[in-house]
Write a protein that holds these residues in place. Structure first.
Motif, PDB file in Angstrom:
ATOM      1  N   THR A  77       0.628  -1.182  -0.259  1.00 25.12           N
ATOM      2  CA  THR A  77      -0.336  -0.332   0.068  1.00 25.12           C
ATOM      3  C   THR A  77       1.215   1.752  -0.437  1.00 25.12           C
ATOM      4  OG1 THR A  77      -1.603   1.328   1.038  1.00 25.12           O
ATOM      5  CG2 THR A  77      -0.086   0.278   2.891  1.00 25.12           C
ATOM      6  N   ILE A 101      -2.054  -0.364  -3.524  1.00 29.16           N
ATOM      7  CA  ILE A 101      -2.795  -0.067  -3.304  1.00 29.16           C
ATOM      8  C   ILE A 101      -2.481   1.071  -2.276  1.00 29.16           C
ATOM      9  CG2 ILE A 101      -4.690  -0.504  -1.460  1.00 29.16           C
ATOM     10  CD1 ILE A 101      -4.528  -3.421  -1.590  1.00 29.16           C
ATOM     11  N   ARG A 102      -4.139   1.963  -3.272  1.00 31.58           N
ATOM     12  CA  ARG A 102      -3.460   3.544  -2.693  1.00 31.58           C
ATOM     13  C   ARG A 102      -4.835   3.301  -1.412  1.00 31.58           C
ATOM     14  NH1 ARG A 102      -0.363   7.333  -5.000  1.00 31.58           N
ATOM     15  NH2 ARG A 102       0.383   6.140  -7.402  1.00 31.58           N
ATOM     16  N   ASP A 103      -3.555   3.929  -0.078  1.00 31.19           N
ATOM     17  CA  ASP A 103      -4.928   4.700   0.806  1.00 31.19           C
ATOM     18  C   ASP A 103      -4.618   6.224   1.940  1.00 31.19           C
ATOM     19  OD1 ASP A 103      -6.499   4.509   3.552  1.00 31.19           O
ATOM     20  OD2 ASP A 103      -5.107   3.211   4.041  1.00 31.19           O
ATOM     21  N   LEU A 132      -4.874  -1.966   7.435  1.00 35.58           N
ATOM     22  CA  LEU A 132      -5.436  -0.927   6.009  1.00 35.58           C
ATOM     23  C   LEU A 132      -6.986  -0.857   6.971  1.00 35.58           C
ATOM     24  CD1 LEU A 132      -4.477  -2.953   3.192  1.00 35.58           C
ATOM     25  CD2 LEU A 132      -4.175  -1.040   3.361  1.00 35.58           C
ATOM     26  N   GLU A 136     -10.112  -1.297   1.883  1.00 35.46           N
ATOM     27  CA  GLU A 136      -8.445  -1.598   0.769  1.00 35.46           C
ATOM     28  C   GLU A 136      -8.433  -2.910   1.672  1.00 35.46           C
ATOM     29  OE1 GLU A 136      -9.237   2.829   0.828  1.00 35.46           O
ATOM     30  OE2 GLU A 136      -9.430   1.857   2.791  1.00 35.46           O
ATOM     31  N   LEU A 140      -7.361  -5.186  -1.407  1.00 37.39           N
ATOM     32  CA  LEU A 140      -6.620  -6.312  -1.365  1.00 37.39           C
ATOM     33  C   LEU A 140      -6.352  -7.884  -1.312  1.00 37.39           C
ATOM     34  CD1 LEU A 140      -3.533  -7.065  -0.461  1.00 37.39           C
ATOM     35  CD2 LEU A 140      -4.011  -7.115   1.260  1.00 37.39           C
ATOM     36  N   PHE A 163       0.703  -3.087   7.560  1.00 37.14           N
ATOM     37  CA  PHE A 163       0.290  -3.881   6.793  1.00 37.14           C
ATOM     38  C   PHE A 163       0.447  -4.919   7.317  1.00 37.14           C
ATOM     39  CE2 PHE A 163      -0.146  -6.218   2.657  1.00 37.14           C
ATOM     40  CZ  PHE A 163      -0.734  -5.512   1.423  1.00 37.14           C
TER      41      PHE A 163
END
Length: 335
Positions: A77, A101-103, A132, A136, A140, A163
């Motif tokens: 992420t 993954i853009r958080d 996360l 998100e 994933l 993570f």
């Protein structure tokens, strides 16, 4: 183990696939010189002459896979910020496939090291070490469910940035049990998260991390063996590799099968990233169908090369082959 067998194993690494899941970070360096002390506080004033950015954390593990001729899929992420864009670009330049993954709720993890006259003056960390968010998290696992059967070996690269969490491990271990062929799971552990790693196939702590997991200092052969057995009892893992720096490695294939692999380092300048090199090499070798003892022997050669370089270095198949020819056959012993 003959040199011919080792050369054959090195050649077999090329083209195999490994997935790396975990904490990706941006290693940012500001390098310059000091000519005066600040009038505002008793601290040096660093005049920055150059800057550089490198893949850190799980990104360095993936970089090691690619440098050894493998195909790396990095799952992590990043934030919706410019540092996240930089990591995306660095991965593409390194030929690392990614699912980032853009958080929006977290900044990209970034470590800025300010260095003057080859001396680190200070390190500035920008991070939010939390799991996360649910959206998100679902993204994933939807992704992992679609691709996990393509990867025979998965590295969990845990740097304690959130993570790898209890919820992640519970869902992940359930997911791999549904695979057509269950992948091997290797973990580079973070001490505070030890109890998350129950039932994995291989843990790769160094002596300090092994001692912290076992509850006592590890200083030599007897305590390495005690610590290994304590970790087996605590985590029910299948195998354990304790790296001991200049003293080599101890491979536990169960509680009572312990073999010592001597170090192959000829000079040690910087141990930064050596653990990343070890787990990357072992994982790629296992993906190629190589046995665990031989995989760890290759990892010892690779680590011996990178500690002779400055910074988080990598090695190549060609460099490993040349190093093997320059050294005697490894003498693996039973402990």
């Amino acid at each position: 183990m003959t040199l011919e067998q080792i050369h054959s194993a090195i050649a077999a690494l090329k083209g195999n696939k490994v997935m790396i899941i975990g904490d990706l970070m941006l290693d940012h360096y500001m390098i310059g010189g000091v000519e005066r002390i600040s009038p505002e506080a008793p601290v040096p004033v660093v005049r920055v002459e150059r800057e550089s950015s490198l893949l850190g954390g799980a990104g360095n593990v993936a970089r090691n896979i690619v440098s050894l001729g493998g195909h790396a899929m990095l799952v992590s992420t990043v934030g919706t910020d410019e540092d996240g864009n930089t990591l995306d670009r660095l991965c593409r330049e390194a030929e690392i496939a990614t699912k980032l993954i853009r958080d929006p709720a977290r900044p990209t993890t970034k470590k800025t090291r300010i260095i003057a006259s080859n001396q680190q003056v200070v390190r500035v960390d920008q991070e939010l070490a939390v799991p996360l968010q649910q959206a998100e998290f679902d993204e994933l696992f939807n992704y992992l469910s679609s691709v996990i059967n393509d990867y025979p070996v998965i590295i969990l690269s845990d740097y304690g940035k959130g993570f790898i969490s209890r919820e992640f491990m519970d869902r992940f271990m359930c997911l791999i049990e549904t695979c057509e062929r269950r992948p091997l799971v290797l973990v580079d552990p973070k001490t505070v998260n030890y109890d998350l790693y129950t039932g994995v196939d291989l843990l790769t702590p160094n002596t300090k991390e092994a001692g912290e997991g076992a509850g006592f200092p590890v200083t030599g052969q007897d305590t390495v063996i005690r610590a290994g057995r304590a970790l087996f009892e605590r985590l029910c893992c299948n195998n354990l590799l304790i790296t001991m720096g200049g003293d080599g490695m101890a491979l536990f294939e169960g509680v009572d099968s312990i073999r010592h692999i001597p170090t192959f380092a000829r000079k040690v300048y910087d141990v930064t990233g050596a653990g990343d090199t070890v787990i990357a090499t072992v994982a790629l070798a296992l993906s190629a169908g190589i046995g665990l003892l031989t995989a760890c022997t290759l990892a010892n050669y690779a680590a011996g090369i990178v500690v002779g370089q400055v910074g988080a270095a990598t090695t190549s198949l060609e460099e490993m082959a040349e190093t093997v020819d320059e050294l005697p056959e490894p003498q693996v012993t039973n402990w």
